[in-house]
Design a protein around this motif. Structure first.
Motif, short mmCIF file in Angstrom:
data_model
loop_
_atom_site.label_atom_id
_atom_site.label_comp_id
_atom_site.label_asym_id
_atom_site.label_seq_id
_atom_site.Cartn_x
_atom_site.Cartn_y
_atom_site.Cartn_z
N ARG A 16 8.53 10.79 51.33
CA ARG A 16 9.36 11.85 51.88
C ARG A 16 8.77 12.35 53.19
NH1 ARG A 16 6.16 14.03 47.94
NH2 ARG A 16 4.97 15.86 48.54
N TRP A 36 19.00 18.25 57.65
CA TRP A 36 17.87 17.39 57.33
C TRP A 36 16.63 18.15 56.89
CZ3 TRP A 36 18.82 12.92 55.72
CH2 TRP A 36 19.97 12.26 56.15
N VAL A 39 17.48 18.83 53.25
CA VAL A 39 17.27 17.62 52.46
C VAL A 39 15.77 17.43 52.17
CG1 VAL A 39 17.39 15.10 52.50
CG2 VAL A 39 19.37 16.45 53.21
N ALA A 40 14.94 17.60 53.19
CA ALA A 40 13.49 17.41 53.02
C ALA A 40 12.92 18.42 52.03
CB ALA A 40 12.78 17.52 54.37
N LEU A 42 14.59 19.97 49.56
CA LEU A 42 15.08 19.65 48.22
C LEU A 42 14.35 18.45 47.62
CD1 LEU A 42 18.91 20.23 48.67
CD2 LEU A 42 17.30 21.67 47.42
N GLU A 43 13.96 17.50 48.46
CA GLU A 43 13.27 16.31 47.96
C GLU A 43 11.84 16.61 47.51
OE1 GLU A 43 13.69 13.20 50.83
OE2 GLU A 43 15.73 12.75 50.18
N THR A 44 11.28 17.74 47.90
CA THR A 44 9.92 18.08 47.46
C THR A 44 9.90 18.70 46.07
OG1 THR A 44 9.93 20.30 48.44
CG2 THR A 44 9.16 18.49 49.84
N GLU A 45 11.05 19.13 45.59
CA GLU A 45 11.12 19.80 44.30
C GLU A 45 11.21 18.82 43.14
OE1 GLU A 45 10.89 23.14 43.71
OE2 GLU A 45 10.43 23.26 45.86
N GLU A 47 12.64 17.46 39.60
CA GLU A 47 14.01 17.43 39.05
C GLU A 47 14.19 18.54 38.03
OE1 GLU A 47 16.65 15.55 39.94
OE2 GLU A 47 15.38 14.73 41.51
N LYS A 55 21.48 20.95 45.07
CA LYS A 55 21.91 19.74 45.78
C LYS A 55 23.43 19.72 45.91
CE LYS A 55 18.08 16.59 44.81
NZ LYS A 55 17.66 15.37 44.09
#
Length: 67
Positions: A16, A36, A39-40, A42-45, A47, A55
């Motif tokens: 990421r 963006w 997005v970055a 959210l991708e660190t969290e 699930e 999302k």
């Protein structure tokens, strides 16, 4: 913007980009910086149900912005 090979290598290893790096690349490419960065982040969290909800909310917001 100059990116060292080390920065991109680290991002690739982690799978990421940092939100700041994602925003800087988006700006350079003429993309939506806020999208963006979001997005970055959210991708660190990890699930979770809350993440899924965020999302979906982000997707709805992006669709509205691009309409």
């Amino acid at each position: 913007m100059k990116l060292s090979g080390n920065v991109l290598y680290t991002a690739r290893l982690r799978g990421r980009l940092s939100p700041i790096l994602a925003g800087a690349i988006a700006e350079k490419l003429g993309e939506d910086v806020q999208h963006w960065i979001t997005v970055a982040v959210l991708e660190t969290e990890k699930e979770s149900g809350a993440l899924d909800h965020l999302k979906k909310t982000a997707d709805r917001w992006l669709n509205k912005v691009n309409s």
